[in-house]
Design a protein around this motif. Structure first.
Motif, short mmCIF file in Angstrom:
data_model
loop_
_atom_site.label_atom_id
_atom_site.label_comp_id
_atom_site.label_asym_id
_atom_site.label_seq_id
_atom_site.Cartn_x
_atom_site.Cartn_y
_atom_site.Cartn_z
N THR A 1 17.85 5.91 69.61
CA THR A 1 16.60 6.68 69.65
C THR A 1 16.22 7.09 71.07
OG1 THR A 1 15.34 4.61 69.70
CG2 THR A 1 15.69 5.65 67.55
N HIS A 2 16.96 6.66 72.06
CA HIS A 2 16.67 7.06 73.44
C HIS A 2 17.19 8.47 73.70
CE1 HIS A 2 17.83 6.87 77.89
NE2 HIS A 2 16.51 7.04 77.85
N LEU A 3 18.52 8.68 73.59
CA LEU A 3 19.09 10.01 73.83
C LEU A 3 20.18 10.39 72.83
CD1 LEU A 3 19.31 10.20 77.74
CD2 LEU A 3 17.76 11.45 76.23
N ASP A 4 20.11 9.84 71.62
CA ASP A 4 21.03 10.20 70.54
C ASP A 4 22.49 9.85 70.79
OD1 ASP A 4 19.25 10.98 68.65
OD2 ASP A 4 19.59 13.12 68.84
N CYS A 5 22.79 8.87 71.61
CA CYS A 5 24.18 8.42 71.78
C CYS A 5 24.62 7.67 70.53
CB CYS A 5 24.30 7.50 73.00
SG CYS A 5 24.04 8.38 74.55
N HIS B 1 23.12 3.93 77.77
CA HIS B 1 22.12 3.47 78.74
C HIS B 1 21.70 2.02 78.54
CE1 HIS B 1 21.63 7.91 78.63
NE2 HIS B 1 21.84 7.71 79.92
N GLY B 2 22.40 1.29 77.65
CA GLY B 2 22.16 -0.13 77.52
C GLY B 2 21.05 -0.57 76.59
N SER B 3 20.45 0.35 75.84
CA SER B 3 19.43 -0.07 74.87
C SER B 3 20.07 -1.03 73.88
CB SER B 3 18.88 1.12 74.10
OG SER B 3 18.19 1.99 74.96
N VAL B 4 19.30 -2.01 73.39
CA VAL B 4 19.78 -2.95 72.39
C VAL B 4 18.79 -2.95 71.23
CG1 VAL B 4 20.33 -5.37 71.90
CG2 VAL B 4 20.92 -4.37 74.13
N PHE B 5 19.33 -2.95 70.01
CA PHE B 5 18.51 -2.93 68.80
C PHE B 5 18.84 -4.13 67.93
CE2 PHE B 5 19.13 1.40 70.20
CZ PHE B 5 17.86 1.93 70.14
N VAL C 1 15.12 -4.16 71.40
CA VAL C 1 14.85 -5.43 72.07
C VAL C 1 15.17 -5.35 73.56
CG1 VAL C 1 15.07 -6.85 70.01
CG2 VAL C 1 17.10 -6.37 71.39
N CYS C 2 15.75 -4.22 73.97
CA CYS C 2 16.04 -4.01 75.39
C CYS C 2 15.93 -2.51 75.67
CB CYS C 2 17.44 -4.52 75.70
SG CYS C 2 17.89 -4.45 77.44
N PRO C 3 15.17 -2.12 76.72
CA PRO C 3 14.99 -0.70 77.00
C PRO C 3 16.29 -0.07 77.54
CG PRO C 3 13.87 -2.07 78.64
CD PRO C 3 14.47 -2.99 77.62
N PRO C 4 16.33 1.26 77.61
CA PRO C 4 15.19 2.16 77.69
C PRO C 4 14.64 2.66 76.35
CG PRO C 4 17.19 3.37 78.19
CD PRO C 4 17.59 1.93 78.01
N ALA C 5 15.32 2.42 75.23
CA ALA C 5 14.79 2.89 73.94
C ALA C 5 13.49 2.16 73.61
CB ALA C 5 15.80 2.64 72.83
N THR C 6 12.55 2.91 73.04
CA THR C 6 11.26 2.32 72.64
C THR C 6 10.99 2.50 71.15
OG1 THR C 6 10.10 4.37 73.23
CG2 THR C 6 10.24 2.65 74.92
N GLU C 7 11.76 3.34 70.48
CA GLU C 7 11.60 3.60 69.04
C GLU C 7 12.70 2.87 68.27
OE1 GLU C 7 9.12 5.42 67.59
OE2 GLU C 7 8.27 5.52 69.61
N PRO C 8 12.39 2.35 67.08
CA PRO C 8 13.41 1.64 66.30
C PRO C 8 14.43 2.59 65.68
CG PRO C 8 11.38 1.76 65.07
CD PRO C 8 11.08 2.33 66.44
N ILE C 9 15.59 2.04 65.35
CA ILE C 9 16.58 2.75 64.56
C ILE C 9 16.35 2.36 63.10
CG2 ILE C 9 18.32 2.96 66.37
CD1 ILE C 9 19.74 0.49 65.15
N LYS C 10 16.89 3.15 62.18
CA LYS C 10 16.73 2.85 60.75
C LYS C 10 17.80 1.84 60.34
CE LYS C 10 16.07 5.02 56.27
NZ LYS C 10 15.08 4.09 55.84
N THR C 11 17.39 0.88 59.53
CA THR C 11 18.34 -0.08 58.96
C THR C 11 18.44 0.15 57.46
OG1 THR C 11 16.61 -1.75 58.67
CG2 THR C 11 17.86 -1.81 60.74
N PHE C 12 19.57 -0.24 56.90
CA PHE C 12 19.83 -0.04 55.48
C PHE C 12 20.29 -1.36 54.85
CE2 PHE C 12 20.57 3.93 57.68
CZ PHE C 12 19.87 4.84 56.90
N PRO C 13 19.94 -1.59 53.59
CA PRO C 13 20.42 -2.80 52.91
C PRO C 13 21.94 -2.72 52.70
CG PRO C 13 19.22 -1.41 51.36
CD PRO C 13 19.08 -0.78 52.72
N VAL C 14 22.60 -3.86 52.77
CA VAL C 14 24.05 -3.91 52.61
C VAL C 14 24.40 -4.96 51.57
CG1 VAL C 14 26.23 -4.46 53.77
CG2 VAL C 14 24.46 -3.21 55.00
N ARG C 15 25.38 -4.63 50.75
CA ARG C 15 25.96 -5.58 49.79
C ARG C 15 27.47 -5.58 50.03
NH1 ARG C 15 23.28 -3.62 44.12
NH2 ARG C 15 21.16 -4.31 44.55
#
Length: 136
Positions: A62-66, A83-87, A95-109
């Motif tokens: 969510t920082h720069l679409d990488c 850029h080292g963002s961690v989700f 959980v680590c910048p520079p991203a400030t917006e969450p990514i979408k998660t999906f349920p997995v089976r």
């Protein structure tokens, strides 16, 4: 128990908001500690395996679409290679910048050696190919 979904496709006529589990990969395609890119119809996904459990997220930081599928798993989640963002893999929260917006998660089976990801028609409609966001 087998799940009848066809690989990588979701029913576009499904009821809005209804989650359908779509087969995206064989379990062996995502070894522990690895991150891979797969598709559910036109929805690009990042599928990772950490401590034996498979996770699915949107594939763009969510920082720069990488591409997150080009990143690596780190102690706190999935790290973006740009850029080292961690989700967090479970919540999508940064959980680590520079991203400030969450990514979408999906349920997995995981069943019968296959990885299934839960998606809705809205996910498919809005999650197609991405380009870098325009600067405003």
């Amino acid at each position: 128990m087998s799940t009848p979904e066809v690989t990588g496709t979701a029913d576009a006529a499904a009821e809005p908001g209804a989650v359908r589990f779509v087969r995206v990969a064989r379990s062996g395609q995502v070894p522990d500690g690895y991150v891979r890119r797969f598709y559910a119809d036109t929805l690009e996904l990042c599928v990772a395996r950490c401590a034996g459990r498979a996770y699915a997220t949107s594939n763009y930081c969510t920082h720069l679409d990488c591409l997150l599928s080009s990143g690596k798993l780190v102690d706190d989640g999935i790290g973006c290679s740009c850029h080292g963002s961690v989700f967090d893999l479970e919540t999508g929260e940064p959980v680590c910048p520079p991203a400030t917006e969450p990514i979408k998660t999906f349920p997995v089976r995981e069943e019968d050696g296959q990885i299934y990801v839960g998606v809705t028609p809205e996910d498919i409609a809005t999650g197609g190919p991405r380009r870098r966001k325009p600067v405003t």
